[in-house]
Design an enzyme around this catalytic site. Structure first.
Site, mmCIF file in Angstrom:
data_model
loop_
_atom_site.group_PDB
_atom_site.id
_atom_site.type_symbol
_atom_site.label_atom_id
_atom_site.label_comp_id
_atom_site.label_asym_id
_atom_site.label_seq_id
_atom_site.Cartn_x
_atom_site.Cartn_y
_atom_site.Cartn_z
ATOM 1 N N LYS A 205 0.812 -1.231 0.000
ATOM 2 C CA LYS A 205 0.000 0.000 0.000
ATOM 3 C C LYS A 205 0.839 1.271 0.000
ATOM 4 O O LYS A 205 2.025 1.254 0.269
ATOM 5 C CB LYS A 205 -1.003 -0.052 1.151
ATOM 6 N N ARG A 245 -3.283 -9.848 5.057
ATOM 7 C CA ARG A 245 -3.749 -10.036 3.681
ATOM 8 C C ARG A 245 -2.666 -9.523 2.744
ATOM 9 O O ARG A 245 -2.367 -8.325 2.745
ATOM 10 C CB ARG A 245 -5.055 -9.247 3.496
#
Ligand code: PMM
Length: 266
Positions: A205, A245
């Site tokens: 991210k 995740r």
């Protein structure tokens, strides 16, 4: 939790696993790399993304869920739509992962109540097209996120979903600036106060791109963030996260094993 995005446009791996056979193969290779669960999604949630329509989402996701479940893989479905969640569970999914925490589709929480599978409630403040404008918090982002997640837990409990089926997720990168994401990972202990297992989705991210920025401030591109993702995974696991995740499972599976060895010496 390994990620299979059956999308042409996800921010870090979009377009790679867009046909069913390739997506199933990818899921199997994530299991071979150490994933305990494979998260299948058909809608990109990258900042600025517009929505995919329901028929297209079903067309992308259901055959992949069915194909992986037929191979004995525990599959979760990453969707904000009740109809997709229901059909995915019928096709063999064992967990529903809703990045909107049941807010995007009013039929989601009743559907989860019917389906009887675990449910990931992620912290969310609105759809991707304008979520960055919602990254406004009080003195402490952790306090605000915990309070908003508690509201989602209460909504699920009110609908008759057993507390034991709920997992919470701070939603890294969703209506968050990099400093918010970092504060949430540093404040993981406070998320445990919700009394539910915590899922962390930090893989590749933007905040990692900022942490790894070059001397001129240019963020590190998404595909070069896997070592940082593994480091984040180890820290999250050490801080008691239930799952992480990630896209690159192998490195994270190793990182989590190291974290586990430290917390539970044999
Ligand atoms: N992030 C993305 C998609 N689904 N689900 C959960 N529970 N938590 C997350 O942080 C999360 C998610 C977006 O990342 P991707 O486009 O790389 O899949």
């Amino acid at each position: 939790m390994g990620v299979v995005n059956v999308t042409p446009d996800s921010f870090s791996d979009g377009g790679h696993w867009f046909d069913t056979a390739a997506a199933v193969k990818r899921g199997l290779s994530l299991v071979a790399d150490g994933a305990d669960l494979v998260d299948v999604g058909g809608e990109s949630t990258r900042p600025g993304a517009s929505r995919v329509d329901e028929d297209e989402e079903l067309r992308r996701v259901i055959p992949v869920v069915r194909g992986l479940a037929a191979e004995g893989v525990p599959v979760s479905v990453d969707t904000m739509r009740a109809a997709v969640a229901r059909q995915a569970v019928e096709a063999g999914a064992v967990l529903i992962n809703d990045v909107s925490g049941g807010l995007a589709d009013p039929a989601m929480i009743p559907a989860v109540a019917d389906c009887g599978v675990p449910f990931v409630l992620m912290h969310w403040r609105g759809f991707s097209h304008d979520m960055n404008s919602r990254a406004v918090y009080g003195d402490d982002v952790v306090t605000d996120v915990v309070a908003e997640l508690q509201d989602r837990i209460d909504a699920a409990l009110t609908a008759g979903i057993a507390a034991e089926r709920l997992v919470v997720d701070p939603g890294l990168g969703f209506a968050k600036q990099a400093r918010h994401d970092l504060a949430l990972v540093a404040g993981l202990a406070d998320l445990h106060a919700l009394g539910r297992p915590v899922l962390i989705g930090g893989s590749r991210k933007r905040f990692l791109g900022h942490v790894l920025a070059g001397p001129d401030g240019t963020p590190r591109p998404a595909r070069a963030r896997d070592a940082a993702t593994a480091a984040l995974s180890a820290i999250a696991a050490h801080e008691g996260a239930w799952a992480v995740r990630v896209h690159d499972v192998r490195a994270t599976a190793d990182a989590v094993r190291v974290a586990r060895a430290l917390t539970r010496p044999q």
